[in-house]
Write an enzyme that holds these catalytic residues in place. Structure first.
Site, PDB file in Angstrom:
ATOM      1  N   SER A  61      -0.397 -29.972 -26.448  1.00 14.10           N
ATOM      2  CA  SER A  61      -1.459 -28.978 -26.267  1.00 14.10           C
ATOM      3  C   SER A  61      -0.953 -27.573 -25.939  1.00 14.10           C
ATOM      4  O   SER A  61      -1.760 -26.642 -25.948  1.00 14.10           O
ATOM      5  CB  SER A  61      -2.413 -29.422 -25.162  1.00 14.10           C
ATOM      6  OG  SER A  61      -3.378 -30.266 -25.701  1.00 14.10           O
ATOM      7  N   VAL A 261       0.347 -33.226 -23.225  1.00 12.13           N
ATOM      8  CA  VAL A 261       0.584 -34.630 -22.880  1.00 12.13           C
ATOM      9  C   VAL A 261       2.023 -35.080 -23.153  1.00 12.13           C
ATOM     10  O   VAL A 261       2.417 -36.175 -22.766  1.00 12.13           O
ATOM     11  CB  VAL A 261      -0.413 -35.595 -23.557  1.00 12.13           C
ATOM     12  CG1 VAL A 261      -1.820 -35.388 -23.032  1.00 12.13           C
ATOM     13  CG2 VAL A 261      -0.367 -35.481 -25.076  1.00 12.13           C
TER      14      VAL A 261
END
Ligand code: GLU
Length: 307
Positions: A61, A261
């Site tokens: 992300s 993540v």
């Protein structure tokens, strides 16, 4: 500075035991859960690092601020702002129940470029004759910001996410059904999955963060993008960058940041420094658990909070 970083690594490494490596993208489960690294580039040109700062990992992300930046550079602020909102969702990054009533207007105001829905829309706003070209432009921008032409894609992670990314497919089809997403869903997602699989290290993240901290200029003073876009990206990262933990992060660290993540965190200390962190054991919200602890201590010691 390196003495301080090594001390913080030593203090925070045991915290990795309280987190879990992401496994919903199967290839990410191979990461070493005890890894912890940090890299800082400050405005005096001082580079400092500690721990596992040379390990390479997928950006995940943390590509979202770069997708937003590319969309801003290609379309300008008003257009991007008109397509995707800037309010924090208070929900997980891949939440599907963001708005109660789903139509284009409501949905676009209830998402932001730091959650999956918003980032997938950003891929559609990037210019290019096809999605391969759009992705190539994102990769080039990442290399430029990090001043690292060797940045590449982790093909195994890419294939793993493409094979299992059905939640993202659901999000994309939901947006397509209400007119928020144009184009072929699989092609858009391919660009998004590839972008998430770009492989970086802590130094790359610190350098990208440095440019954002320095109003779009690299260390040599070259303008890589206009200052107003740094303002836009940093503001959205401040309120939405740390998943549904952004409020607590603002309170305890107090700088714009984005986590992924894969275990990375990119933190921007305006006018002062860029910080890159890697530690793949995540807390329940998906943030690097030891990475946040390093940033909290660093923020206290160096008085980094902008508040
Ligand atoms: N590629 C990941 C996904 O879309 C990115 C999630 C993240 O890092 O927050 O699920």
């Amino acid at each position: 500075m390196e003495g301080l970083l090594n001390e913080l690594i030593e203090q925070c490494r045991p915290d990795t035991a309280h987190g879990k490596v992401a496994s919903y993208i199967p290839a990410l489960a191979q990461a070493d859960p005890n890894a912890l690294g940090v890299y800082i580039l400050d405005r005096n040109g001082l580079h400092s690092q500690g721990g596992d700062s040379q390990v390479r990992f997928t950006i995940q992300s943390i590509i979202k601020p770069i997708l937003l930046l590319q969309a801003l550079m290609d379309n300008g602020e008003a257009f991007v702002r008109g397509r995707v909102g800037v309010e924090s969702t208070g929900k997980p990054f891949d939440a599907i129940n963001i708005a109660d009533a789903v139509n284009q207007e409501i949905l676009s105001e209830h998402i932001n470029p730091m959650v999956n829905m918003g980032a997938i829309v950003m891929c559609t706003l990037i210019q290019g004759k096809d999605y391969r070209e759009r992705f190539d432009r994102v990769l080039e921008l990442t290399r430029l910001l990090a001043n690292d032409p060797s940045i590449d894609v982790d093909e195994e992670v890419y294939r793993s996410e493409k094979a299992t990314g059905n939640k993202n497919r659901a999000l994309a089809f939901l947006m397509k059904s209400c007119g928020l997403l144009e184009g072929d869903v699989e092609e858009v997602l391919d660009c998004y999955f590839r972008a998430c699989s770009i492989r970086v290290d802590c130094r790359d993240l610190a350098r990208i963060a440095f440019v954002l901290s320095n109003k779009g200029r690299d260390f040599m003073g070259n303008e890589l993008f206009p200052a107003r876009y740094a303002h836009y990206v940093n503001a959205v990262m401040m309120t939405c960058g740390m998943y549904d933990g952004a409020g607590d992060f603002a309170l305890t660290v107090g700088v714009p940041a984005k986590s992924g993540v894969g275990g990375g965190i990119m933190a921007v200390v305006p006018g002062r420094m860029g910080i890159g962190i890697y530690s793949p054991a995540l807390d329940k919200k998906g943030n690097s658990i030891a990475g946040i602890h390093v940033l909290r201590r660093l923020s206290r010691q160096l008085e980094l909070s902008i508040f």
